[in-house]
Motif scaffolding. Structure first.
Motif, PDB file in Angstrom:
ATOM      1  N   PRO A  50      13.162   4.061  -3.304  1.00  0.00           N
ATOM      2  CA  PRO A  50      11.981   5.323  -3.169  1.00  0.00           C
ATOM      3  C   PRO A  50      11.777   6.074  -2.107  1.00  0.00           C
ATOM      4  CG  PRO A  50      10.868   3.167  -3.175  1.00  0.00           C
ATOM      5  CD  PRO A  50      12.337   2.615  -3.270  1.00  0.00           C
ATOM      6  N   GLY A  51      11.426   7.334  -2.473  1.00  0.00           N
ATOM      7  CA  GLY A  51      11.101   8.061  -1.255  1.00  0.00           C
ATOM      8  C   GLY A  51      10.588   9.546  -1.526  1.00  0.00           C
ATOM      9  N   ARG A  52      10.663  10.306  -0.662  1.00  0.00           N
ATOM     10  CA  ARG A  52       9.870  11.637  -1.021  1.00  0.00           C
ATOM     11  C   ARG A  52      11.040  12.895  -0.825  1.00  0.00           C
ATOM     12  NH1 ARG A  52       5.317  13.316   2.900  1.00  0.00           N
ATOM     13  NH2 ARG A  52       4.779  11.214   2.978  1.00  0.00           N
ATOM     14  N   THR A  90       8.591   1.560 -11.678  1.00  0.00           N
ATOM     15  CA  THR A  90       7.382   2.197 -11.671  1.00  0.00           C
ATOM     16  C   THR A  90       6.800   2.311 -10.062  1.00  0.00           C
ATOM     17  OG1 THR A  90       5.215   3.003 -12.336  1.00  0.00           O
ATOM     18  CG2 THR A  90       5.716   0.440 -12.400  1.00  0.00           C
ATOM     19  N   LEU A  91       6.407   3.507  -9.421  1.00  0.00           N
ATOM     20  CA  LEU A  91       5.912   3.445  -8.494  1.00  0.00           C
ATOM     21  C   LEU A  91       4.185   3.732  -8.432  1.00  0.00           C
ATOM     22  CD1 LEU A  91       8.556   5.852  -6.842  1.00  0.00           C
ATOM     23  CD2 LEU A  91       8.407   3.317  -6.678  1.00  0.00           C
ATOM     24  N   ALA A 146       0.948   7.092  -3.839  1.00  0.00           N
ATOM     25  CA  ALA A 146      -0.030   7.908  -4.401  1.00  0.00           C
ATOM     26  C   ALA A 146      -0.547   8.850  -3.352  1.00  0.00           C
ATOM     27  CB  ALA A 146      -1.172   6.936  -4.440  1.00  0.00           C
ATOM     28  N   ALA A 147      -0.448   8.559  -2.072  1.00  0.00           N
ATOM     29  CA  ALA A 147      -0.876   9.547  -1.032  1.00  0.00           C
ATOM     30  C   ALA A 147       0.383  10.606  -0.787  1.00  0.00           C
ATOM     31  CB  ALA A 147      -0.833   8.968   0.240  1.00  0.00           C
ATOM     32  N   ILE A 148       1.401  10.237  -1.028  1.00  0.00           N
ATOM     33  CA  ILE A 148       2.482  11.301  -1.080  1.00  0.00           C
ATOM     34  C   ILE A 148       2.366  12.220  -2.360  1.00  0.00           C
ATOM     35  CG2 ILE A 148       5.168  11.737  -1.229  1.00  0.00           C
ATOM     36  CD1 ILE A 148       5.460   9.026   0.265  1.00  0.00           C
ATOM     37  N   LEU A 158       8.312  12.747  -5.495  1.00  0.00           N
ATOM     38  CA  LEU A 158       8.789  11.284  -5.269  1.00  0.00           C
ATOM     39  C   LEU A 158      10.149  11.294  -6.051  1.00  0.00           C
ATOM     40  CD1 LEU A 158       5.679   9.065  -5.698  1.00  0.00           C
ATOM     41  CD2 LEU A 158       6.909   9.527  -3.736  1.00  0.00           C
ATOM     42  N   ALA A 159      10.853  10.286  -5.600  1.00  0.00           N
ATOM     43  CA  ALA A 159      12.304  10.272  -6.058  1.00  0.00           C
ATOM     44  C   ALA A 159      12.812   8.805  -5.708  1.00  0.00           C
ATOM     45  CB  ALA A 159      13.408  11.284  -5.567  1.00  0.00           C
TER      46      ALA A 159
END
Length: 173
Positions: free
Chosen positions: A27-29, A75-76, A83-85, A92-93
């Motif tokens: 995961p990442g932004r 799921t994230l 959540a903060a992102i 998110l991706a």
């Protein structure tokens, strides 16, 4: 779907031996501040996708241990960082690493060797180990190290050997 309850290490090992690995997701932004959007990995959680379900690997204990849990789907939702992102308005991706890690001709691989490493802080009955290495039928090793500054580092056989030399890791019996 929320994260499953604790998964004992013996169950994790059995799952890895019975099911095939189809992908590894990080995961990442999405950073859209530049002209070309950039994916910025945030690997505090990594998913090893199986032909049925997934293993959720999370860096826990101040980035000193690896918690492994069986989940039905990826799921994230329950990760504070993500959540903060999202609250910041960023996207998110998930980045698929399967082709890079497995090679072009593989779409699913069986685990031939499972090597958990432990230390005194590990709790195998709760699915918590120091690091995890798995060898796939392609003869490629995946080494998951939660002690990396940025989360879980995914390495290969040489990374595992280097870690063993530096940490004096012990294989879980």
């Amino acid at each position: 779907m929320p994260v499953s309850s604790t998964t004992q290490w013996s169950e994790v090992e059995e799952i890895l031996r019975q099911r095939s690995v189809t992908d590894v997701l990080i995961p990442g932004r999405i950073d859209r501040d530049e002209r070309v959007p950039r994916f910025a990995p945030q690997p505090v959680v990594v998913f090893v996708v199986l032909d049925e379900g997934a293993l959720r690997l999370e860096s826990v204990g101040g980035y000193g241990q690896l918690e492994v849990r069986l989940v039905r789907s990826v799921t994230l939702d329950d990760v504070e960082l993500f959540a903060a992102i999202e609250e910041e308005g960023d996207e998110l991706a998930l980045a698929s690493q399967g082709e890079q890690l497995f090679g072009d001709s593989w779409d699913r691989l069986r685990c031939t060797t499972v090597r958990p490493f432990t230390d005194p802080a590990s709790k195998p009955d709760e699915g918590v180990v120091k690091c995890l290495a798995v060898e796939l039928e392609s003869r490629y090793w995946l080494f998951f190290d939660p002690t990396w500054t940025f989360g879980i580092k995914i390495g290969n056989a040489e990374d595992m050997r280097r870690w063993e030399r530096s940490q004096n890791g012990s294989k879980l019996g």
